[in-house]
Design a protein around this motif. Structure first.
Motif, PDB file in Angstrom:
ATOM      1  N   ILE A  51       8.821 -25.853  18.743  1.00  0.00           N
ATOM      2  CA  ILE A  51       8.347 -24.554  19.269  1.00  0.00           C
ATOM      3  C   ILE A  51       8.564 -24.509  20.775  1.00  0.00           C
ATOM      4  N   THR A  58      10.282 -20.345  17.573  1.00  0.00           N
ATOM      5  CA  THR A  58      10.156 -21.650  16.513  1.00  0.00           C
ATOM      6  C   THR A  58      11.426 -21.732  15.797  1.00  0.00           C
ATOM      7  N   THR A 109      13.970 -23.949  22.509  1.00  0.00           N
ATOM      8  CA  THR A 109      13.383 -24.643  21.604  1.00  0.00           C
ATOM      9  C   THR A 109      14.562 -25.720  21.066  1.00  0.00           C
TER      10      THR A 109
END
Length: 129
Positions: A51, A58, A109
Motif C-alpha cells: 500500500i 494498493t 507501491t
C-alpha cells in the motif's frame, strides 16, 4: 528509522479469517509505503501485498487477490492485513515492511523485497484443512 512489530498471527481453519497488524515506531510512518511478505522454510520471501504511503494505491499478488485486504492508519502508525477465505497454502511467516520515502511518488507501491528498507520480526500463520 522505522521499527516494525507484527501481531495477530496464529492458527485458523481453511475458510476462516485472520487479521494481522503492524505497529510502527517513530513519526515518519506516513512517509513510507508498506508491504506484507510471507516466507516458508526453504523458499524465498514472497510479496503478498503493498500500500502506498497515502493509502491511495494498493497491489496484491495473484495468489491473494480478492481474499486479502491491506490497509493503513497513518494517524495510529498502523498497517493491517485482513486475510479472508484462508487456505492451507497461506501457511507461512508473515512480515510487514516499510519502503520508499518522501522522494517517491505518493502512489509508489513497491512489490519486491529489495525495495523495502525496514522489516518486522515476522508472525506465524498456520492454516489447516
Amino acid at each position: 528509522q522505522v521499527q516494525l512489530v507484527e501481531s495477530g498471527g496464529g492458527s485458523a481453519q481453511a475458510g476462516e479469517s485472520l487479521r494481522l497488524s503492524c505497529a510502527a515506531s517513530g513519526r515518519t510512518f506516513s512517509r513510507y509505503a508498506m508491504g506484507w511478505f510471507r516466507q516458508i522454510p526453504g523458499k524465498e520471501r514472497e510479496f503478498v501485498c503493498g500500500i502506498s504511503r497515502s493509502g491511495a494505491s494498493t497491489e496484491y499478488s495473484d495468489s491473494v487477490k480478492g481474499r486479502f485486504i491491506i490497509s493503513r492508519d497513518n494517524a495510529k502508525n498502523m498497517a493491517h492485513l485482513q486475510m479472508n477465505s484462508l487456505k492451507p497454502e497461506d501457511t507461512a511467516v508473515y512480515y510487514c515492511a516499510a519502503g520508499g520515502g518522501p522522494s517517491f511518488s505518493d502512489l509508489y507501491t513497491p512489490a519486491t523485497a529489495l525495495q523495502y528498507n525496514y522489516w518486522g520480526q515476522g508472525t506465524q500463520v498456520t492454516v489447516s484443512s
